[in-house]
Design a protein around this motif. Structure first.
Motif, PDB file in Angstrom:
ATOM      1  N   VAL A  21      33.044  34.088 -13.807  1.00 29.06           N
ATOM      2  CA  VAL A  21      34.013  35.259 -14.204  1.00 29.06           C
ATOM      3  C   VAL A  21      34.247  36.033 -13.076  1.00 29.06           C
ATOM      4  O   VAL A  21      35.334  36.454 -12.793  1.00 29.06           O
ATOM      5  CB  VAL A  21      33.524  35.963 -15.455  1.00 29.06           C
ATOM      6  N   VAL A  22      33.107  36.686 -12.202  1.00 30.78           N
ATOM      7  CA  VAL A  22      33.552  37.620 -11.197  1.00 30.78           C
ATOM      8  C   VAL A  22      34.217  36.757 -10.114  1.00 30.78           C
ATOM      9  O   VAL A  22      35.087  37.529  -9.665  1.00 30.78           O
ATOM     10  CB  VAL A  22      31.836  38.013 -10.829  1.00 30.78           C
ATOM     11  N   ASN A  56      38.172  39.986   2.054  1.00 27.53           N
ATOM     12  CA  ASN A  56      38.190  39.444   0.379  1.00 27.53           C
ATOM     13  C   ASN A  56      37.093  38.667   0.184  1.00 27.53           C
ATOM     14  O   ASN A  56      36.572  38.730  -0.994  1.00 27.53           O
ATOM     15  CB  ASN A  56      39.525  39.066   0.092  1.00 27.53           C
ATOM     16  N   ARG A  57      36.763  37.492   1.225  1.00 27.21           N
ATOM     17  CA  ARG A  57      35.991  36.543   0.917  1.00 27.21           C
ATOM     18  C   ARG A  57      34.611  37.239   1.006  1.00 27.21           C
ATOM     19  O   ARG A  57      33.621  37.062  -0.060  1.00 27.21           O
ATOM     20  CB  ARG A  57      35.882  35.338   1.759  1.00 27.21           C
ATOM     21  N   PHE A  58      34.158  38.422   1.779  1.00 24.85           N
ATOM     22  CA  PHE A  58      32.863  38.965   1.989  1.00 24.85           C
ATOM     23  C   PHE A  58      32.577  39.793   0.448  1.00 24.85           C
ATOM     24  O   PHE A  58      31.853  39.520   0.045  1.00 24.85           O
ATOM     25  CB  PHE A  58      32.981  39.796   3.145  1.00 24.85           C
ATOM     26  N   ALA A  59      33.895  40.431   0.124  1.00 24.59           N
ATOM     27  CA  ALA A  59      33.653  41.246  -1.188  1.00 24.59           C
ATOM     28  C   ALA A  59      33.391  40.151  -2.473  1.00 24.59           C
ATOM     29  O   ALA A  59      32.664  40.715  -3.420  1.00 24.59           O
ATOM     30  CB  ALA A  59      35.187  41.922  -1.304  1.00 24.59           C
ATOM     31  N   ARG A  60      34.252  39.226  -2.448  1.00 19.13           N
ATOM     32  CA  ARG A  60      33.933  38.152  -3.676  1.00 19.13           C
ATOM     33  C   ARG A  60      32.407  37.713  -3.608  1.00 19.13           C
ATOM     34  O   ARG A  60      31.905  37.651  -4.452  1.00 19.13           O
ATOM     35  CB  ARG A  60      34.839  37.075  -3.541  1.00 19.13           C
ATOM     36  N   MET A  94      37.613  38.244  -8.973  1.00 19.78           N
ATOM     37  CA  MET A  94      37.688  38.904  -7.550  1.00 19.78           C
ATOM     38  C   MET A  94      38.870  37.916  -6.696  1.00 19.78           C
ATOM     39  O   MET A  94      39.624  38.459  -5.940  1.00 19.78           O
ATOM     40  CB  MET A  94      36.668  38.827  -6.777  1.00 19.78           C
ATOM     41  N   GLY A  95      39.085  36.850  -7.148  1.00 12.92           N
ATOM     42  CA  GLY A  95      40.167  35.810  -6.495  1.00 12.92           C
ATOM     43  C   GLY A  95      41.704  36.464  -6.629  1.00 12.92           C
ATOM     44  O   GLY A  95      42.463  36.013  -5.927  1.00 12.92           O
ATOM     45  N   ALA A  96      41.902  37.155  -8.001  1.00 17.23           N
ATOM     46  CA  ALA A  96      43.015  37.803  -8.151  1.00 17.23           C
ATOM     47  C   ALA A  96      43.158  39.144  -7.677  1.00 17.23           C
ATOM     48  O   ALA A  96      44.308  39.711  -7.770  1.00 17.23           O
ATOM     49  CB  ALA A  96      43.198  37.708  -9.551  1.00 17.23           C
ATOM     50  N   VAL A  97      42.225  39.678  -6.922  1.00 20.13           N
ATOM     51  CA  VAL A  97      42.486  41.042  -6.289  1.00 20.13           C
ATOM     52  C   VAL A  97      42.233  40.979  -4.822  1.00 20.13           C
ATOM     53  O   VAL A  97      41.580  40.310  -4.287  1.00 20.13           O
ATOM     54  CB  VAL A  97      41.210  41.730  -6.949  1.00 20.13           C
ATOM     55  N   ASN A  98      43.193  41.801  -4.168  1.00 18.98           N
ATOM     56  CA  ASN A  98      43.290  42.078  -2.848  1.00 18.98           C
ATOM     57  C   ASN A  98      42.586  43.037  -2.375  1.00 18.98           C
ATOM     58  O   ASN A  98      43.081  44.051  -2.406  1.00 18.98           O
ATOM     59  CB  ASN A  98      44.576  41.811  -2.126  1.00 18.98           C
TER      60      ASN A  98
END
Length: 401
Positions: A92-93, A330-334, A97-101
């Motif tokens: 879910v996370v 974004n990859r790091f945040a995800r 996060m994949g849809a959030v920039n």
């Protein structure tokens, strides 16, 4: 809304009594009586149902009432399990996060000088100021000075000095030091010529003083010293220069390899650290540093402005425009948030569960009832009205049959 629902129930009771009193006057009043009677039943039933969720109706401990207070621990565990299985799973996370920039959002925040620079600057300054001002200055100073002193005690000073001197000799940086020492020696001799001449006159015998040779001897000594120092400065291979270099090389070697020299330097270091003068110097250093830091954080606009704001703006624009940088951030945040949910998801939901369990029954009841709010009373109102309509329908069917 609770008052409205209660007044509606009282109104139905009054309407029922009035309709029953005047029912013989006209057959249509029977419909009013049937509506009011069924409305009372529906309103009372829904009042009981709503009340039973949160407390015992009329304070009577009827079984299966006060459902929420009696089952708050089970509700807390159910809420925690629901959060963990529906919100804090890695899938879910990651999908969210994949849809959030996140990078672009952070870039927009940092690029705006009215928000990014000022809020980060003021926030950091305020946090540091709060920490410095909330802690006792003497206690904080003692901790800081103690930590600094312990770090100095841990340093093996002799090898460090030896390596520094060796590196300076290898790079030729020691020559400037030697020349500076020679010049300082010449200046010291020049400033103390009268004292040197007096010492020579006092040590000369009577014959030398009577013949005046002591003055010539003093001048000769001084001239010889000046000549030797001057030649040391201008002649690269002068014996004195070479002797000083050999001494430095020997000192560097002994500092690294000679245990006796290392022990001597360590004792000297500990003596300096134990000296009251060093403690006073350390006190002054801490007080000046603390005062300066407080001045900086109390005036963040001047201390952290200018280049700080420009750097933040540049970083913000890069995050907004550079697609590759956005992808990396974004990859790091995800990955970070997925890792947090994986490692600490159970602890997070356990915090929710334990917090609810620590609440007393009245707190749980008030918070849930307040969150649902007006809709609870609309249940009572709707029950009253729906019950009345059902009563009309049943009365009509009774007459028809």
């Amino acid at each position: 809304m609770r008052l409205i629902a209660t007044c509606l129930l009282v109104l139905m009771a009054a309407l029922f009594l009035a309709a029953r009193q005047f029912e013989p006057v006209h057959p249509a009043i029977g419909f009013v009586r049937a509506f009011a009677e069924a409305a009372m039943v529906g309103g009372l039933a829904d009042w009981f149902a709503v009340t039973a969720l949160f407390r015992h109706p009329l304070g009577i401990p009827i079984p299966h009432t006060a459902i929420i207070p009696e089952n708050k621990d089970r509700i807390a565990d159910t809420m925690a399990a629901f959060l963990q299985s529906n919100f804090l799973t890695p899938q879910v996370v990651a999908r969210r996060m994949g849809a959030v920039n996140a990078a672009a959002a952070a870039g927009a925040f940092l690029a705006d000088p009215r928000t990014g620079e000022s809020r980060l600057r003021d926030g950091a300054a305020g946090l540091i100021a709060d920490i410095l001002e909330s802690l006792d200055p003497e206690e904080l100073g003692g901790l800081a000075k103690g930590a600094f002193r312990r770090q100095l005690e841990k340093i093996d000073l002799a090898p460090l000095l030896g390596n520094l001197i060796g590196a300076a000799i290898a790079d030729g940086r020691h020559m400037a030091v030697i020349e500076s020492v020679v010049r300082k020696a010449a200046e010291t001799i020049e400033a103390n010529e009268p004292l040197i001449k007096t010492m020579i006159h006092e040590r000369a015998n009577t014959i030398l003083r009577w013949t005046g040779l002591d003055e010539k001897l003093a001048n000769a000594v001084l001239d010889g010293l000046y000549k030797m120092l001057a030649e040391t400065l201008v002649v690269p291979d002068h014996p004195l220069r070479r002797k000083i270099e050999e001494g430095l090389e020997t000192l560097a070697h002994d500092l690294v390899h000679d245990d006796a020299m290392r022990d001597k330097v360590e004792r000297m270091k500990l003596e300096v650290l134990a000296n009251p003068a060093f403690a006073r110097w350390l006190d002054g250093l801490w007080e000046r540093g603390r005062t300066r830091l407080l001045h900086l954080v109390r005036n963040p606009q001047g201390a952290l402005g200018g280049g700080f704001g420009a750097s933040l703006a540049e970083l913000g624009l890069a995050l907004q425009r550079d697609v590759r940088l956005q992808r990396v951030v974004n990859r790091f945040a995800r990955r970070t948030l997925v890792g947090v949910s994986t490692r600490y998801g159970a602890q997070i939901v356990r915090l929710v569960s334990e917090t609810v369990k620590r609440w007393d029954a009245r707190t749980v009841t008030d918070r849930i009832e307040g969150a649902v709010g007006r809709d609870l009373q609309f249940i009572r109102i709707n029950g009253t009205l729906v019950g009345g309509l059902v009563g009309l329908l049943l009365h009509a069917l009774d007459l028809a049959l």
